[in-house]
Design a protein around this motif. Sequence first.
Motif, PDB file in Angstrom:
ATOM      1  N   TYR A  59       0.704  -0.911   0.140  1.00 25.33           N
ATOM      2  CA  TYR A  59       0.045  -0.073  -0.005  1.00 25.33           C
ATOM      3  C   TYR A  59       0.774   1.172  -0.109  1.00 25.33           C
ATOM      4  N   HIS A  60       2.168   1.059  -0.136  1.00 19.96           N
ATOM      5  CA  HIS A  60       3.066   2.084   0.031  1.00 19.96           C
ATOM      6  C   HIS A  60       3.917   2.387  -1.183  1.00 19.96           C
ATOM      7  N   SER A  61       4.412   3.836  -1.473  1.00 22.13           N
ATOM      8  CA  SER A  61       4.950   4.195  -2.475  1.00 22.13           C
ATOM      9  C   SER A  61       6.386   4.948  -2.382  1.00 22.13           C
ATOM     10  N   HIS A  62       7.111   5.270  -3.311  1.00 20.99           N
ATOM     11  CA  HIS A  62       8.431   6.163  -3.109  1.00 20.99           C
ATOM     12  C   HIS A  62       9.211   5.695  -1.830  1.00 20.99           C
ATOM     13  N   ILE A  63       9.443   4.434  -1.789  1.00 20.42           N
ATOM     14  CA  ILE A  63      10.065   3.729  -0.524  1.00 20.42           C
ATOM     15  C   ILE A  63      11.808   3.865  -1.132  1.00 20.42           C
ATOM     16  N   ASP A  64      12.105   4.715  -0.001  1.00 23.25           N
ATOM     17  CA  ASP A  64      13.668   4.913  -0.235  1.00 23.25           C
ATOM     18  C   ASP A  64      14.620   4.159   0.759  1.00 23.25           C
ATOM     19  N   THR A  65      15.610   3.297   0.342  1.00 21.69           N
ATOM     20  CA  THR A  65      16.279   2.238   1.055  1.00 21.69           C
ATOM     21  C   THR A  65      16.989   3.008   2.104  1.00 21.69           C
ATOM     22  N   ASP A  66      17.596   4.242   1.643  1.00 22.29           N
ATOM     23  CA  ASP A  66      18.706   4.640   2.633  1.00 22.29           C
ATOM     24  C   ASP A  66      17.731   5.342   3.821  1.00 22.29           C
ATOM     25  N   THR A  67      16.388   5.712   3.376  1.00 22.15           N
ATOM     26  CA  THR A  67      15.503   6.487   4.561  1.00 22.15           C
ATOM     27  C   THR A  67      15.164   5.496   5.058  1.00 22.15           C
ATOM     28  N   VAL A  68      14.785   4.150   4.788  1.00 24.64           N
ATOM     29  CA  VAL A  68      14.313   3.102   5.761  1.00 24.64           C
ATOM     30  C   VAL A  68      15.749   2.652   6.822  1.00 24.64           C
ATOM     31  N   ILE A  69      16.781   2.623   6.219  1.00 28.46           N
ATOM     32  CA  ILE A  69      17.976   1.874   6.985  1.00 28.46           C
ATOM     33  C   ILE A  69      18.439   3.008   8.059  1.00 28.46           C
ATOM     34  N   LYS A  70      18.688   4.263   7.743  1.00 31.35           N
ATOM     35  CA  LYS A  70      19.057   5.136   8.842  1.00 31.35           C
ATOM     36  C   LYS A  70      18.547   5.165  10.123  1.00 31.35           C
ATOM     37  N   PRO A  71      17.033   4.958  10.258  1.00 27.56           N
ATOM     38  CA  PRO A  71      16.590   5.095  11.547  1.00 27.56           C
ATOM     39  C   PRO A  71      16.846   3.883  12.129  1.00 27.56           C
ATOM     40  N   LEU A  72      16.798   2.586  11.613  1.00 31.09           N
ATOM     41  CA  LEU A  72      17.337   1.620  12.227  1.00 31.09           C
ATOM     42  C   LEU A  72      18.743   1.562  12.587  1.00 31.09           C
ATOM     43  N   ASN A  73      19.581   1.954  12.144  1.00 31.16           N
ATOM     44  CA  ASN A  73      21.160   2.455  12.477  1.00 31.16           C
ATOM     45  C   ASN A  73      21.214   3.508  13.545  1.00 31.16           C
ATOM     46  N   HIS A  74      20.231   4.394  13.577  1.00 26.86           N
ATOM     47  CA  HIS A  74      19.981   4.990  14.876  1.00 26.86           C
ATOM     48  C   HIS A  74      19.633   4.392  15.976  1.00 26.86           C
ATOM     49  N   MET A  75      18.635   3.345  16.014  1.00 34.13           N
ATOM     50  CA  MET A  75      18.536   2.660  17.169  1.00 34.13           C
ATOM     51  C   MET A  75      19.487   1.826  17.457  1.00 34.13           C
ATOM     52  N   ILE A  76      20.290   1.247  16.642  1.00 32.08           N
ATOM     53  CA  ILE A  76      21.678   0.297  16.873  1.00 32.08           C
ATOM     54  C   ILE A  76      22.455   1.415  17.879  1.00 32.08           C
ATOM     55  N   ASP A  77      22.590   2.551  17.305  1.00 32.77           N
ATOM     56  CA  ASP A  77      23.501   3.387  18.062  1.00 32.77           C
ATOM     57  C   ASP A  77      23.287   3.841  19.503  1.00 32.77           C
ATOM     58  N   ASP A  78      21.837   3.950  19.711  1.00 35.04           N
ATOM     59  CA  ASP A  78      21.253   4.216  20.988  1.00 35.04           C
ATOM     60  C   ASP A  78      21.552   2.669  22.142  1.00 35.04           C
ATOM     61  N   ILE A  79      21.255   1.832  21.371  1.00 30.95           N
ATOM     62  CA  ILE A  79      21.370   0.550  22.065  1.00 30.95           C
ATOM     63  C   ILE A  79      22.931   0.451  22.431  1.00 30.95           C
ATOM     64  N   ASN A  80      23.853   0.750  21.569  1.00 28.12           N
ATOM     65  CA  ASN A  80      25.388   0.522  22.053  1.00 28.12           C
ATOM     66  C   ASN A  80      25.591   1.736  23.015  1.00 28.12           C
ATOM     67  N   ALA A  81      24.821   2.555  23.165  1.00 23.38           N
ATOM     68  CA  ALA A  81      25.167   3.549  23.986  1.00 23.38           C
ATOM     69  C   ALA A  81      24.350   3.322  25.330  1.00 23.38           C
ATOM     70  N   GLY A  82      23.689   1.849  25.337  1.00 21.85           N
ATOM     71  CA  GLY A  82      23.146   1.724  26.691  1.00 21.85           C
ATOM     72  C   GLY A  82      21.725   2.278  26.703  1.00 21.85           C
ATOM     73  N   LYS A  83      21.251   2.604  25.722  1.00 20.62           N
ATOM     74  CA  LYS A  83      19.773   3.326  25.934  1.00 20.62           C
ATOM     75  C   LYS A  83      18.569   2.331  25.592  1.00 20.62           C
ATOM     76  N   THR A  84      17.576   2.329  26.209  1.00 17.71           N
ATOM     77  CA  THR A  84      16.421   1.394  25.925  1.00 17.71           C
ATOM     78  C   THR A  84      15.714   2.065  24.707  1.00 17.71           C
ATOM     79  N   VAL A  85      15.313   1.219  23.502  1.00 19.43           N
ATOM     80  CA  VAL A  85      14.816   1.706  22.522  1.00 19.43           C
ATOM     81  C   VAL A  85      13.174   1.226  22.434  1.00 19.43           C
TER      82      VAL A  85
END
Length: 303
Positions: A59-85
């Motif tokens: 049901y979605h369009s204009h899906i950009d791979t980089d836009t999908v991956i960046k927020p996931l890596n942001h979560m990983i950065d937070d987890i690496n810093a010991g934060k709860t996501v």
Amino acid sequence: MVGNKQMSNTYKQIRADDSVVDVINHPAFTGFGQYIFPWDDRDYDVGLKMDQVSYLLPYHSHIDTDTVIKPLNHMIDDINAGKTVFHDFYTENEKQEEPSKNDTGLFLYRGDPGAPYAVICAGGGFTYVGSLHEGFPYALELSKKGYNAFVLKYRIGSGQAATEDLAAAISYIHKNADALSIGTDRYSLWGSSAGARMVAYVGTYGVHGFGGDRISRPGIVVMAYTGHTDYSPSDPPTFAIVGENDRIAVPSVMERRINAMKAQGIDVEFHRYPGLGHGFGLGIGTSAEGWIDDAIEFWEEHM
């Protein structure tokens, strides 16, 4: 205890050629990796790569791979810093009484301590939850502006159950605001397609109208491409967007509701974007690109 404390570690970043299954099983996402992806009721192809996730979002369009991956890596950065996501907002007893509540949770993108929060509900026709495209990317943009942003994983199959999940999540956030270091005044609700119906219902009938606590209605509601028609004279200020060529959420239907709300004295802002259909998310590379900055400005005007 608020959330599930992730261990401080150094986990690798996700790349476009990683498989969807590898991301689900990524050690940083232990216990909740499955809730990142859209479908609750299917096994994923082990060969499907992250640059092919558009196949999972019909049901979605204009899906950009980089836009999908960046927020996931942001979560990983937070987890690496010991934060709860990731936070469970239903108790274990509630999950035992209603097992479908196991398929829920809140992903937190942290802003400034004490800053207002947003809850974001992606669409998917209540058959899947498209947070990869119109949940996590929105939350990342909001957190960059200093706001705390939660992405809701709600139950599929029922708009009623999904909206009850939203009400329960808002109640959880307010009960745990101090522990979460967030401000609850003038919070905002953001929804796209099916998710827009959910946030609009809470805007109209309140959190308690769907089984949650008696707390204030949102400061604003942000709605993307939905045919939702209900409203009341006490609805919050509303920011709404749609593509001019949308065949699922017909722009004239959306505009008619906005005009009726305006006639009731509700502050509204409405945008129709040329050349776009349904489910365009952030609209990267389209006529809608930048709409999220306009929506954040609308929120700030009502704080």
